[in-house]
Design a protein around this motif. Structure first.
Motif, PDB file in Angstrom:
ATOM      1  N   SER A  61      16.848  26.991  40.315  1.00 35.10           N
ATOM      2  CA  SER A  61      15.584  26.587  40.409  1.00 35.10           C
ATOM      3  C   SER A  61      15.489  27.186  41.749  1.00 35.10           C
ATOM      4  O   SER A  61      16.115  27.473  42.493  1.00 35.10           O
ATOM      5  N   THR A  62      14.223  27.964  41.682  1.00 38.27           N
ATOM      6  CA  THR A  62      13.744  28.254  42.589  1.00 38.27           C
ATOM      7  C   THR A  62      12.165  27.526  42.919  1.00 38.27           C
ATOM      8  O   THR A  62      11.778  27.632  42.189  1.00 38.27           O
ATOM      9  N   TYR A  63      11.276  28.177  44.221  1.00 37.14           N
ATOM     10  CA  TYR A  63      10.185  27.287  44.130  1.00 37.14           C
ATOM     11  C   TYR A  63       9.282  29.012  44.785  1.00 37.14           C
ATOM     12  O   TYR A  63       9.759  28.917  46.489  1.00 37.14           O
ATOM     13  N   TYR A  64       8.346  28.729  45.006  1.00 30.34           N
ATOM     14  CA  TYR A  64       7.454  29.592  46.219  1.00 30.34           C
ATOM     15  C   TYR A  64       6.940  29.379  46.351  1.00 30.34           C
ATOM     16  O   TYR A  64       6.091  28.560  45.772  1.00 30.34           O
ATOM     17  N   LYS A  69       4.237  34.171  45.888  1.00 29.72           N
ATOM     18  CA  LYS A  69       4.034  34.103  44.367  1.00 29.72           C
ATOM     19  C   LYS A  69       4.456  35.522  43.689  1.00 29.72           C
ATOM     20  O   LYS A  69       3.333  35.994  43.725  1.00 29.72           O
ATOM     21  N   VAL A 112      11.763  22.125  50.082  1.00 25.47           N
ATOM     22  CA  VAL A 112      10.422  22.654  51.063  1.00 25.47           C
ATOM     23  C   VAL A 112      10.484  22.504  52.095  1.00 25.47           C
ATOM     24  O   VAL A 112      10.140  23.583  52.872  1.00 25.47           O
TER      25      VAL A 112
END
Length: 130
Positions: A61-64, A69, A112
């Motif tokens: 899982s990744t989040y930007y 993005k 985050v």
């Protein structure tokens, strides 16, 4: 105890690319690099530290941040104790000191908030010229 060392920063023209690396040394026998969620943050002079992106401990899982993005990609190799930040289509506003951070977690989710991270690297300067 985890020591993080970033590298790969430098000067690049707008539109160019850089790949940052963060090498981790995990100084405990009961935890390994795969136990840590990783994040990238950046800070420009006069500005607060800003979240860039993060990756779960498995890498699944990744989040930007919205600002990066589609241009930045985070990956990791737990066998190499390394996480990378691939930065493409760089803009002058991406100029900052970039930091990687590690959070010892018992879940496979993303982290985050900067306050949750336990360990930080010394940072590497990225300068994007227009």
């Amino acid at each position: 105890q985890v020591q993080l060392v970033e590298s790969g920063g430098g000067l690049v023209q707008a539109g160019g690319s850089l790949r940052l690396s963060c090498a981790a040394s995990v100084r405990t026998f009961i935890r390994t690099f795969s136990n840590y969620a990783m994040g990238w943050f950046r800070q420009s002079p006069g500005k607060e530290r800003e979240f860039v992106g993060c990756i779960s401990r498995s890498g699944g899982s990744t989040y930007y941040a919205d600002s990066v993005k589609g241009r930045f990609t985070i990956s990791r190799d737990n066998a190499k104790n390394t996480v990378w930040l691939q930065m493409n289509s760089l803009k002058p506003e991406d100029t900052a000191v970039y930091y990687c951070a590690a959070d010892d977690v018992f879940h496979n989710g993303i982290v985050v908030r900067a306050a949750q991270y336990d360990y930080w690297g010394q940072g590497t300067q990225v300068t994007v010229s227009s």
